[in-house]
Design an enzyme around this catalytic site. Sequence first.
Site, PDB file in Angstrom:
ATOM      1  N   HIS A  33       0.843  -1.215   0.000  1.00 32.16           N
ATOM      2  CA  HIS A  33       0.000   0.000   0.000  1.00 32.16           C
ATOM      3  C   HIS A  33       0.871   1.254   0.000  1.00 32.16           C
ATOM      4  CE1 HIS A  33       0.240   1.094   4.347  1.00 32.16           C
ATOM      5  NE2 HIS A  33       0.269  -0.207   4.572  1.00 32.16           N
ATOM      6  N   GLU A  52      -4.864   2.170   2.720  1.00 38.39           N
ATOM      7  CA  GLU A  52      -4.913   1.041   3.657  1.00 38.39           C
ATOM      8  C   GLU A  52      -5.086   1.542   5.077  1.00 38.39           C
ATOM      9  OE1 GLU A  52      -3.566  -1.842   6.619  1.00 38.39           O
ATOM     10  OE2 GLU A  52      -2.609   0.039   6.182  1.00 38.39           O
ATOM     11  N   GLU A  53      -4.351   2.616   5.407  1.00 38.52           N
ATOM     12  CA  GLU A  53      -4.215   2.987   6.824  1.00 38.52           C
ATOM     13  C   GLU A  53      -5.515   3.432   7.482  1.00 38.52           C
ATOM     14  OE1 GLU A  53      -1.860   2.180   8.479  1.00 38.52           O
ATOM     15  OE2 GLU A  53      -0.009   2.197   7.325  1.00 38.52           O
ATOM     16  N   HIS A 112       4.259   3.436  12.312  1.00 41.96           N
ATOM     17  CA  HIS A 112       3.388   4.594  12.546  1.00 41.96           C
ATOM     18  C   HIS A 112       4.048   5.683  13.404  1.00 41.96           C
ATOM     19  CE1 HIS A 112      -0.523   2.030  11.808  1.00 41.96           C
ATOM     20  NE2 HIS A 112       0.369   1.910  10.835  1.00 41.96           N
TER      21      HIS A 112
HETATM   22 ZN   LIG Z   1       0.899  -1.034   6.336  1.00 38.94          ZN
END
Ligand SMILES: [Zn+2]
Length: 460
Positions: free
Chosen positions: A280, A326-327, A424
């Site tokens: 992604h 995606e996130e 993240h």
């Molecule tokens: Zn990821």
Amino acid sequence: MLKSRALLLIPVLPALLLAGAPAAPSAATASWLDPYREPASRLIGEALSTPFAWERLALVGDTFGNRLSGSQALEDAIQWAAAEMKKDGLENVHTEPVKVPHWVRGRESLDITAPRGAPLAMLGLGNSIGTPPEGIEAEVVVVRSFEELDSAADRVKGRIVLYNVPFTNYGETVQFRAAGPSRAAAHGAVAALVRSVGPPGLRLPHTGSLRYTDGAPQIPAAAIATEDADRLQRMQDRGTRTRVRLKMDARTLRDADSFNVVGELRGREKPGEVVVVSGHFDSWDVGTGSTDDGGGCVVTWEALRLMKKLNLRPRRTVRVVLWTNEENGTRGALAYRDSHKDQLTDHVLMLESDSGVFRPTGFGFTGSDAARAKITELAALLRGIQADRISAAGEGADIGPSVQAGNIPAMSLDVDGNYFLIHHTQADTVDKIDPMDMSRASAAIAVVAYVIAEMPERLK
Ligand SMILES: [Zn+2]
């Protein structure tokens, strides 16, 4: 985690020799593999002879930075990737439209205000609402579980709840980030804080999505560094009444236009049958999204570039997909499932790399027993780069919807690295990634995709 790039060229020869070597006594004795030994050696040799993959990932991060859904950076990166795929000589390169959520962080801060002022290391959670401009100030109630939250219900109303739950594994600990804010709100909390979902690092907060319960009150929520969570816990354990002020400008704008990027190497005999490899391209709005998941995008894209470069055109089509969103939505995955609904039965395999690109150890696989046996034998071609272990589950947030809808065999790259330390965070930058690991991962994915696309019989 930083490793020397000077080592890059050294392992090429042994890898070539091992991949092309006569069958070793165990699983490598499968004679059906013989026609694939030479192309596999060439793919591995080409991948390991150059830091191209790492350089491309560095270019993405340096040029576009992080790439949250709705940001100009993501859209610029998407257009760049499509143009680059064309330059690589990939075919049928195009973008497929997706409407994505557009959450914006804005300015934010968290401070202890009493008994003595001190700033805390925080990142607001994706999808969170903001606070009023003056912030929300209240006493903190620290809990270590949902059970503790429920039994502290009478102390939670009007307060800020902190979930201080140490990281065990992502699946287990992430529920406090995802569902914690709504559960605290149900007891009357005015805001929620979550100990970062990751092992203790160097006082870095980890962002990520929350999911508000439908119809329940919404409160702002942020992650704090593990060190700061421990500090607030110790203060509570000593009986200190600690107050904090949370300020967040976060807001959700109207859905934005984005795209999945698709490129192919068309199959020479059965172009309608497709092997998908993917990562992604969106990321959180911190660091440069290099391990999550720029690296996964580049190493899967590499599989096609390497085949093209070596003039290896398999029987079936190999398709790379760089997913968007995606996130904080997986809308790219859902759009692909829906717009390719009628072709899902022609998807032979879907592979995703989204666990970071550290030293590859092999692949997770989900499919029939017969297909697993085939993949396990095939993996012997990767013994030279020690990426030949096939583990229990092949999965990925982006391939998941299509895999389920089409009952498609699924694979994911397995790696050996401390992914969740930088996941993240502001530390998710390319320097954490070893160029040789990028090359090894590219090689492993290229070999698997090539053989599955080339085998006379379809993987079943
Ligand atoms: Zn990821």
